[in-house]
Design a protein around this motif. Structure first.
Motif, PDB file in Angstrom:
ATOM      1  N   ASP A 232      24.808   9.424  62.941  1.00  0.00           N
ATOM      2  CA  ASP A 232      24.381   9.142  64.315  1.00  0.00           C
ATOM      3  C   ASP A 232      23.205   8.174  64.379  1.00  0.00           C
ATOM      4  OD1 ASP A 232      26.340  10.793  65.268  1.00  0.00           O
ATOM      5  OD2 ASP A 232      25.030  12.531  65.540  1.00  0.00           O
ATOM      6  N   VAL A 233      22.223   8.365  63.498  1.00  0.00           N
ATOM      7  CA  VAL A 233      21.036   7.512  63.548  1.00  0.00           C
ATOM      8  C   VAL A 233      21.400   6.067  63.235  1.00  0.00           C
ATOM      9  CG1 VAL A 233      20.396   7.991  61.143  1.00  0.00           C
ATOM     10  CG2 VAL A 233      18.649   7.232  62.757  1.00  0.00           C
ATOM     11  N   MET A 234      22.296   5.850  62.285  1.00  0.00           N
ATOM     12  CA  MET A 234      22.730   4.494  61.951  1.00  0.00           C
ATOM     13  C   MET A 234      23.581   3.896  63.058  1.00  0.00           C
ATOM     14  SD  MET A 234      21.333   3.560  59.201  1.00  0.00           S
ATOM     15  CE  MET A 234      20.614   4.124  57.662  1.00  0.00           C
ATOM     16  N   ILE A 235      24.426   4.715  63.652  1.00  0.00           N
ATOM     17  CA  ILE A 235      25.280   4.238  64.741  1.00  0.00           C
ATOM     18  C   ILE A 235      24.429   3.724  65.895  1.00  0.00           C
ATOM     19  CG2 ILE A 235      26.885   5.023  66.526  1.00  0.00           C
ATOM     20  CD1 ILE A 235      28.106   6.867  64.329  1.00  0.00           C
ATOM     21  N   ARG A 236      23.385   4.469  66.240  1.00  0.00           N
ATOM     22  CA  ARG A 236      22.502   4.032  67.330  1.00  0.00           C
ATOM     23  C   ARG A 236      21.805   2.722  66.982  1.00  0.00           C
ATOM     24  NH1 ARG A 236      21.243   9.607  67.370  1.00  0.00           N
ATOM     25  NH2 ARG A 236      19.267   9.212  66.270  1.00  0.00           N
ATOM     26  N   LYS A 237      21.308   2.638  65.759  1.00  0.00           N
ATOM     27  CA  LYS A 237      20.602   1.421  65.352  1.00  0.00           C
ATOM     28  C   LYS A 237      21.549   0.234  65.276  1.00  0.00           C
ATOM     29  CE  LYS A 237      16.792   3.649  62.898  1.00  0.00           C
ATOM     30  NZ  LYS A 237      16.062   3.811  61.614  1.00  0.00           N
ATOM     31  N   ALA A 238      22.763   0.466  64.799  1.00  0.00           N
ATOM     32  CA  ALA A 238      23.737  -0.620  64.703  1.00  0.00           C
ATOM     33  C   ALA A 238      24.108  -1.145  66.087  1.00  0.00           C
ATOM     34  CB  ALA A 238      24.993  -0.140  63.973  1.00  0.00           C
ATOM     35  N   LYS A 239      24.318  -0.244  67.031  1.00  0.00           N
ATOM     36  CA  LYS A 239      24.650  -0.684  68.393  1.00  0.00           C
ATOM     37  C   LYS A 239      23.521  -1.524  68.974  1.00  0.00           C
ATOM     38  CE  LYS A 239      27.849   3.057  69.622  1.00  0.00           C
ATOM     39  NZ  LYS A 239      28.084   4.250  70.477  1.00  0.00           N
ATOM     40  N   THR A 240      22.278  -1.132  68.691  1.00  0.00           N
ATOM     41  CA  THR A 240      21.126  -1.909  69.151  1.00  0.00           C
ATOM     42  C   THR A 240      21.141  -3.298  68.522  1.00  0.00           C
ATOM     43  OG1 THR A 240      19.776   0.069  69.457  1.00  0.00           O
ATOM     44  CG2 THR A 240      18.608  -2.018  69.216  1.00  0.00           C
ATOM     45  N   THR A 241      21.465  -3.361  67.233  1.00  0.00           N
ATOM     46  CA  THR A 241      21.538  -4.648  66.539  1.00  0.00           C
ATOM     47  C   THR A 241      22.609  -5.536  67.144  1.00  0.00           C
ATOM     48  OG1 THR A 241      20.759  -3.700  64.449  1.00  0.00           O
ATOM     49  CG2 THR A 241      21.977  -5.765  64.316  1.00  0.00           C
ATOM     50  N   PHE A 242      23.787  -4.988  67.380  1.00  0.00           N
ATOM     51  CA  PHE A 242      24.884  -5.785  67.937  1.00  0.00           C
ATOM     52  C   PHE A 242      24.540  -6.302  69.328  1.00  0.00           C
ATOM     53  CE2 PHE A 242      27.685  -2.774  65.259  1.00  0.00           C
ATOM     54  CZ  PHE A 242      27.457  -3.533  64.119  1.00  0.00           C
ATOM     55  N   GLU A 243      23.884  -5.462  70.125  1.00  0.00           N
ATOM     56  CA  GLU A 243      23.484  -5.886  71.467  1.00  0.00           C
ATOM     57  C   GLU A 243      22.425  -6.987  71.395  1.00  0.00           C
ATOM     58  OE1 GLU A 243      22.244  -2.335  73.408  1.00  0.00           O
ATOM     59  OE2 GLU A 243      24.262  -1.452  73.454  1.00  0.00           O
ATOM     60  N   LYS A 244      21.467  -6.810  70.509  1.00  0.00           N
ATOM     61  CA  LYS A 244      20.391  -7.793  70.350  1.00  0.00           C
ATOM     62  C   LYS A 244      20.948  -9.154  69.961  1.00  0.00           C
ATOM     63  CE  LYS A 244      16.300  -8.773  67.516  1.00  0.00           C
ATOM     64  NZ  LYS A 244      15.373  -8.248  66.466  1.00  0.00           N
TER      65      LYS A 244
ATOM     66  N   ALA B 151      25.573   1.080  58.477  1.00  0.00           N
ATOM     67  CA  ALA B 151      24.097   1.161  58.416  1.00  0.00           C
ATOM     68  C   ALA B 151      23.525   0.640  59.730  1.00  0.00           C
ATOM     69  CB  ALA B 151      23.563   0.434  57.201  1.00  0.00           C
ATOM     70  N   ILE B 152      22.553  -0.264  59.681  1.00  0.00           N
ATOM     71  CA  ILE B 152      21.936  -0.749  60.923  1.00  0.00           C
ATOM     72  C   ILE B 152      22.672  -1.937  61.520  1.00  0.00           C
ATOM     73  CG2 ILE B 152      19.677   0.109  60.249  1.00  0.00           C
ATOM     74  CD1 ILE B 152      18.923  -2.849  59.651  1.00  0.00           C
ATOM     75  N   GLY B 153      23.804  -2.312  60.907  1.00  0.00           N
ATOM     76  CA  GLY B 153      24.620  -3.383  61.481  1.00  0.00           C
ATOM     77  C   GLY B 153      24.313  -4.772  60.958  1.00  0.00           C
ATOM     78  N   PHE B 154      23.487  -4.882  59.912  1.00  0.00           N
ATOM     79  CA  PHE B 154      23.132  -6.206  59.413  1.00  0.00           C
ATOM     80  C   PHE B 154      24.327  -6.946  58.830  1.00  0.00           C
ATOM     81  CE2 PHE B 154      21.941  -8.857  55.738  1.00  0.00           C
ATOM     82  CZ  PHE B 154      21.251  -9.856  56.407  1.00  0.00           C
ATOM     83  N   SER B 155      25.029  -6.332  57.896  1.00  0.00           N
ATOM     84  CA  SER B 155      26.130  -7.035  57.241  1.00  0.00           C
ATOM     85  C   SER B 155      27.281  -7.304  58.203  1.00  0.00           C
ATOM     86  CB  SER B 155      26.617  -6.260  56.016  1.00  0.00           C
ATOM     87  OG  SER B 155      26.890  -4.912  56.339  1.00  0.00           O
ATOM     88  N   ALA B 156      27.568  -6.362  59.108  1.00  0.00           N
ATOM     89  CA  ALA B 156      28.617  -6.611  60.111  1.00  0.00           C
ATOM     90  C   ALA B 156      28.242  -7.790  61.000  1.00  0.00           C
ATOM     91  CB  ALA B 156      28.843  -5.360  60.956  1.00  0.00           C
ATOM     92  N   SER B 157      26.971  -7.866  61.358  1.00  0.00           N
ATOM     93  CA  SER B 157      26.503  -8.981  62.188  1.00  0.00           C
ATOM     94  C   SER B 157      26.589 -10.298  61.433  1.00  0.00           C
ATOM     95  CB  SER B 157      25.058  -8.729  62.635  1.00  0.00           C
ATOM     96  OG  SER B 157      24.976  -7.577  63.449  1.00  0.00           O
TER      97      SER B 157
END
Length: 227
Positions: A96-108, A71-77
């Motif tokens: 693709d849309v989730m992958i982009r958002k997740a990468k943004t989350t991980f970078e943030k 998803a947006i990377g919340f649980s992985a983070s």
């Protein structure tokens, strides 16, 4: 992106208030991701599940984690932060849309080095993994859980734990199938097949928790499992 089942909790309102809202929300930048998701009805795990996940990972001292459904990377983070620098999360997503958002989350959150995001369908990615993983978190298409389970058990270490989210379907999983909307019947059948497979298996220790829309916990008692 609204998850309708999350708005039909199986717990009484006063109990839900206790477990979801009286437990503290995540803090700092991760808390910002959490709140933004809630504000926009993005389907992340509810706060009671996030609190349990954080608590549980600390108790088992997990270092290698696999997640299906980024998803947006919340649980992985959350998992990466909980384990600290010595821990690592491998997470799989195909959208693709989730992958982009997740990468943004991980970078943030400064977690890009601690989280590996594998892009593709889990049915294709899982057979390429070797593990072993201490903990596996499944939070993806519910009809696919039973299909992913054999590969997850293969890469899970002995005494490792699989946590599967959203297994109640707001309680309808225990209804007569005739009472279930036709659009939900495939999920109904696959979730009940999952229960039938794991609840009586001699080499698995299993428990069910009323967190969010239901959590299924599976511990692997022997090195190799046959389903």
């Amino acid at each position: 992106m609204r998850n309708e089942m999350m708005h039909r909790p199986v717990l009484k309102d006063e109990i839900l208030e206790l477990v979801r809202n009286r437990q503290k929300q995540m803090g700092g930048p991760l808390g910002e991701v959490q709140q933004e998701a809630y504000d926009n009805d993005v389907p992340i795990i509810p706060n009671e599940t996030a609190s349990f996940l954080k608590f549980f990972l600390k108790q088992i001292k997990a270092k290698e984690v696999l997640e299906i459904g980024t998803a947006i990377g919340f649980s992985a983070s959350l998992m990466a932060q909980t384990m600290g620098k010595e821990g690592h999360v491998t997470t799989i997503d195909r959208f693709d849309v989730m992958i982009r958002k997740a990468k943004t989350t991980f970078e943030k959150l400064g977690l890009s080095e601690q989280v590996t995001l594998l892009e593709g369908d889990a049915k294709d990615v899982l057979p390429t993994l070797n593990g072993p993983y201490d903990f596996i978190f499944m939070d993806s298409a519910k009809s696919k859980y039973i299909e992913f389970l054999p590969e997850c058990l293969r890469v899970l270490k002995k005494d490792g734990v699989i946590m599967i989210d959203d297994v109640f379907q707001a309680g309808t999983v225990m209804h007569d199938i005739k009472e279930v909307p036709k659009s939900q019947r495939t999920i109904y059948r696959k979730l009940n097949k999952l229960y039938d497979t794991v609840l009586s298996h001699p080499d698995l220790t299993v428990t069910i928790l009323p967190l969010g829309d239901g959590v299924l916990m599976i511990s692997k008692d022997v090195e190799k499992i046959e389903l």
